[in-house]
Design a protein around this motif. Structure first.
Motif, PDB file in Angstrom:
ATOM      1  N   THR A  92       0.814  -1.227   0.000  1.00  0.00           N
ATOM      2  CA  THR A  92       0.000   0.000   0.000  1.00  0.00           C
ATOM      3  C   THR A  92       0.844   1.271   0.000  1.00  0.00           C
ATOM      4  OG1 THR A  92      -0.148  -0.090   2.430  1.00  0.00           O
ATOM      5  CG2 THR A  92      -1.967  -1.081   1.171  1.00  0.00           C
ATOM      6  N   GLU A  93       2.143   1.138   0.205  1.00  0.00           N
ATOM      7  CA  GLU A  93       3.009   2.303   0.339  1.00  0.00           C
ATOM      8  C   GLU A  93       3.006   3.222  -0.891  1.00  0.00           C
ATOM      9  OE1 GLU A  93       5.473   4.697   2.765  1.00  0.00           O
ATOM     10  OE2 GLU A  93       3.981   3.140   3.082  1.00  0.00           O
ATOM     11  N   PRO A  94       2.894   2.693  -2.135  1.00  0.00           N
ATOM     12  CA  PRO A  94       2.866   3.598  -3.297  1.00  0.00           C
ATOM     13  C   PRO A  94       1.704   4.585  -3.279  1.00  0.00           C
ATOM     14  CG  PRO A  94       3.387   1.367  -4.007  1.00  0.00           C
ATOM     15  CD  PRO A  94       3.027   1.282  -2.549  1.00  0.00           C
ATOM     16  N   LEU A  95       0.609   4.248  -2.602  1.00  0.00           N
ATOM     17  CA  LEU A  95      -0.516   5.179  -2.531  1.00  0.00           C
ATOM     18  C   LEU A  95      -0.163   6.424  -1.718  1.00  0.00           C
ATOM     19  CD1 LEU A  95      -3.528   2.734  -2.020  1.00  0.00           C
ATOM     20  CD2 LEU A  95      -3.043   4.139  -4.036  1.00  0.00           C
ATOM     21  N   TRP A  96       0.857   6.314  -0.889  1.00  0.00           N
ATOM     22  CA  TRP A  96       1.388   7.486  -0.193  1.00  0.00           C
ATOM     23  C   TRP A  96       2.554   8.079  -0.978  1.00  0.00           C
ATOM     24  CZ3 TRP A  96       6.025   9.144   1.812  1.00  0.00           C
ATOM     25  CH2 TRP A  96       5.981  10.214   2.710  1.00  0.00           C
ATOM     26  N   GLY A  97       3.420   7.206  -1.484  1.00  0.00           N
ATOM     27  CA  GLY A  97       4.640   7.668  -2.135  1.00  0.00           C
ATOM     28  C   GLY A  97       4.410   8.414  -3.440  1.00  0.00           C
ATOM     29  N   ILE A  98       3.440   7.959  -4.253  1.00  0.00           N
ATOM     30  CA  ILE A  98       3.200   8.603  -5.550  1.00  0.00           C
ATOM     31  C   ILE A  98       2.736  10.049  -5.384  1.00  0.00           C
ATOM     32  CG2 ILE A  98       1.737   8.583  -7.609  1.00  0.00           C
ATOM     33  CD1 ILE A  98       1.939   5.507  -7.524  1.00  0.00           C
ATOM     34  N   PRO A  99       1.676  10.321  -4.610  1.00  0.00           N
ATOM     35  CA  PRO A  99       1.277  11.737  -4.449  1.00  0.00           C
ATOM     36  C   PRO A  99       2.332  12.576  -3.753  1.00  0.00           C
ATOM     37  CG  PRO A  99       0.004  10.306  -2.986  1.00  0.00           C
ATOM     38  CD  PRO A  99       0.733   9.407  -3.942  1.00  0.00           C
ATOM     39  N   PHE A 100       3.047  11.982  -2.776  1.00  0.00           N
ATOM     40  CA  PHE A 100       4.091  12.733  -2.080  1.00  0.00           C
ATOM     41  C   PHE A 100       5.158  13.209  -3.066  1.00  0.00           C
ATOM     42  CE2 PHE A 100       8.149  13.052   0.149  1.00  0.00           C
ATOM     43  CZ  PHE A 100       7.817  13.887   1.209  1.00  0.00           C
ATOM     44  N   ARG A 159      -2.153  23.320  -5.747  1.00  0.00           N
ATOM     45  CA  ARG A 159      -3.452  23.212  -5.064  1.00  0.00           C
ATOM     46  C   ARG A 159      -4.172  21.930  -5.495  1.00  0.00           C
ATOM     47  NH1 ARG A 159      -3.982  27.716  -2.211  1.00  0.00           N
ATOM     48  NH2 ARG A 159      -3.337  29.752  -3.028  1.00  0.00           N
ATOM     49  N   ILE A 160      -4.140  21.650  -6.773  1.00  0.00           N
ATOM     50  CA  ILE A 160      -4.782  20.429  -7.276  1.00  0.00           C
ATOM     51  C   ILE A 160      -4.045  19.182  -6.795  1.00  0.00           C
ATOM     52  CG2 ILE A 160      -5.333  19.132  -9.375  1.00  0.00           C
ATOM     53  CD1 ILE A 160      -5.748  21.859 -10.761  1.00  0.00           C
ATOM     54  N   LEU A 161      -2.713  19.231  -6.806  1.00  0.00           N
ATOM     55  CA  LEU A 161      -1.924  18.078  -6.365  1.00  0.00           C
ATOM     56  C   LEU A 161      -2.187  17.743  -4.898  1.00  0.00           C
ATOM     57  CD1 LEU A 161       1.548  18.653  -8.086  1.00  0.00           C
ATOM     58  CD2 LEU A 161      -0.207  16.983  -8.688  1.00  0.00           C
ATOM     59  N   TYR A 162      -2.346  18.746  -4.079  1.00  0.00           N
ATOM     60  CA  TYR A 162      -2.640  18.490  -2.667  1.00  0.00           C
ATOM     61  C   TYR A 162      -4.016  17.832  -2.507  1.00  0.00           C
ATOM     62  CZ  TYR A 162       1.404  20.913  -0.667  1.00  0.00           C
ATOM     63  OH  TYR A 162       2.674  21.270  -0.278  1.00  0.00           O
ATOM     64  N   LEU A 163      -4.991  18.232  -3.317  1.00  0.00           N
ATOM     65  CA  LEU A 163      -6.312  17.604  -3.256  1.00  0.00           C
ATOM     66  C   LEU A 163      -6.240  16.151  -3.724  1.00  0.00           C
ATOM     67  CD1 LEU A 163      -8.551  20.520  -4.594  1.00  0.00           C
ATOM     68  CD2 LEU A 163      -8.400  19.690  -2.235  1.00  0.00           C
ATOM     69  N   ILE A 164      -5.476  15.895  -4.785  1.00  0.00           N
ATOM     70  CA  ILE A 164      -5.279  14.520  -5.254  1.00  0.00           C
ATOM     71  C   ILE A 164      -4.577  13.692  -4.183  1.00  0.00           C
ATOM     72  CG2 ILE A 164      -4.033  13.102  -6.934  1.00  0.00           C
ATOM     73  CD1 ILE A 164      -4.502  15.361  -8.977  1.00  0.00           C
ATOM     74  N   SER A 165      -3.588  14.294  -3.528  1.00  0.00           N
ATOM     75  CA  SER A 165      -2.857  13.602  -2.466  1.00  0.00           C
ATOM     76  C   SER A 165      -3.776  13.235  -1.312  1.00  0.00           C
ATOM     77  CB  SER A 165      -1.707  14.483  -1.963  1.00  0.00           C
ATOM     78  OG  SER A 165      -0.788  14.749  -2.999  1.00  0.00           O
TER      79      SER A 165
END
Length: 406
Positions: free
Chosen positions: A18-26, A167-173
């Protein structure tokens, strides 16, 4: 290594997959964080203040991390604290207007050291000793592979500018990370060690549990291996904080490199480190760790000297810097982390890791403000500070190697 990956089971598998779901947006928003603040009017010294305040909160929460993890369990603590420390700040960052918004987000995000303890315990508790090193490598690989999504952000930054894209990237994250926390909670279970600690501490007040840190601190001081690893992690933490924060400002504002390039430099770094982790890492295991780490330290020093002598508008010069620095970090970071995971007493992993994190943050907090002040004076000075820290790291590695020979 790929064969090992698909033999994983239980919590270790759930944590890693599950780590990529954090790593990709970060890694989508990560290269542009400081530039985002800069474009919203936050000064260099104010960036240092935000970092320092955030780290002070992190220091307190790092101390509480072991107690909370033992009291409420690895699984539940990880889920709740992840949602608080990442999901909520993502929304604040998405709508930030000035210094005060970033300060508020840093205060809430500062809770995350608790989950640093609980998440590590969640996968380490059930892992065999021989699995720890390979899992640490895969954690790095997972994060590095996520970096390859960074050009998406760079493309949009080039077309629409830093602020609207961030702003959009933070919402996606917010969406991706929250999904990760929920999925991990569903597919993980409380560890046996976690159940034991919950049962043992259920009737003990948290204040009394905190008082027990005195004995744990003595245990750390009595272990030369833990003291050595702690010192190395603290120094490396300062180095990574300084370079990660002020590289983008230095290269865009002083060396006149286009801002969208900030998305491509992490890819080059990730490619080099992945090559090391996948194809070279095992071959280096036949050498003493101190020799490998000293090679990494020397390369890092060379990379910083190269960066400080870079001429403006020369992105090829920076590419060479990234290549040297990535090789160096691939030599240093996995070995320190693997040594830390092995050095910690499994019976007190949560509280020892909490004290480790607290001490590391206590050491790095003054450097956050200091490096911000240095950057406000001259944007080369934070990297000169890193040269001094590398010299100290080299002395620790050499001293320990000398004692081992005796």
């Amino acid at each position: 290594m790929f064969k090992f990956l698909f033999t994983l089971k239980g919590n270790t598998k759930a944590c890693l997959f599950t780590e990529p779901l954090w790593g990709i947006p970060f890694n989508l928003y990560g290269p542009f964080v400081v530039l985002y603040m800069y474009h919203l009017g936050v000064l260099d010294i104010e960036i240092g203040i935000i970092m320092s305040v955030g780290r002070l909160v992190q220091m307190v929460m790092a101390l509480l991390g072991g107690v909370i993890t033992d009291k409420f369990g690895r699984r539940k603590t990880t889920f709740i604290v992840d949602c608080i420390s990442w999901s909520i700040p993502m929304l604040i960052w998405a709508f930030s207007q000035n210094f005060w918004w970033f300060l508020a987000a840093a205060l809430i995000n500062g809770v995350f050291p608790v989950t640093s303890v609980s998440w590590e315990c969640l996968w380490v508790d059930d892992a065999e000793e021989k699995q720890i090193g390979p899992v640490v490598n895969w954690i790095y690989i997972s994060g590095l592979m996520a970096v390859f999504f960074a050009p998406i952000a760079g493309y949009f930054v080039h077309g629409y500018g830093v602020v609207p894209v961030m702003r959009i990237l933070y919402l996606i994250s917010f969406v991706f990370m929250t999904a990760k926390f929920i999925i991990l909670y569903i597919y993980s279970t409380e560890t046996e060690r976690g159940k034991e600690r919950m049962e043992a501490t259920k009737d003990i007040p948290m204040a009394k549990m905190l008082a027990g840190y005195k004995d744990v601190f003595k245990q750390i001081l009595q272990s030369r291996e833990m003291v050595r690893v702690l010192m190395m992690q603290a120094i490396v933490g300062v180095i990574l904080m300084v370079s990660g924060t002020f590289f983008a400002l230095y290269t865009t504002q002083n060396l006149s490199i286009p801002e969208e390039f900030m998305a491509y430099f992490p890819i080059l770094r990730a490619g080099i480190m992945l090559a090391f982790l996948l194809f070279i890492q095992e071959k280096l295991d036949k050498f003493k760790p101190c020799y490998v780490m000293m090679s990494g330290i020397v390369l890092t020093i060379l990379s910083l000297v190269w960066l400080l002598t870079a001429p403006p508008h020369n992105w090829i010069w920076l590419v060479i810097y990234i290549i040297i620095d990535a090789c160096a970090m691939a030599l240093i970071l996995p070995r320190i982390d693997a040594q830390a995971a092995s050095a910690i007493d499994p019976k007190e992993r949560a509280r020892i890791r909490s004290l480790f994190n607290m001490i590391i943050l206590a050491v790095s907090s003054p450097f956050a403000f200091f490096s911000g002040w240095l950057s406000d004076t001259n944007r080369q000075l934070p990297f000169v500070l890193n040269l001094a820290m590398l010299g100290l790291l080299a002395l620790i590695v050499l001293y320990d190697n000398k004692n081992q020979k005796k």
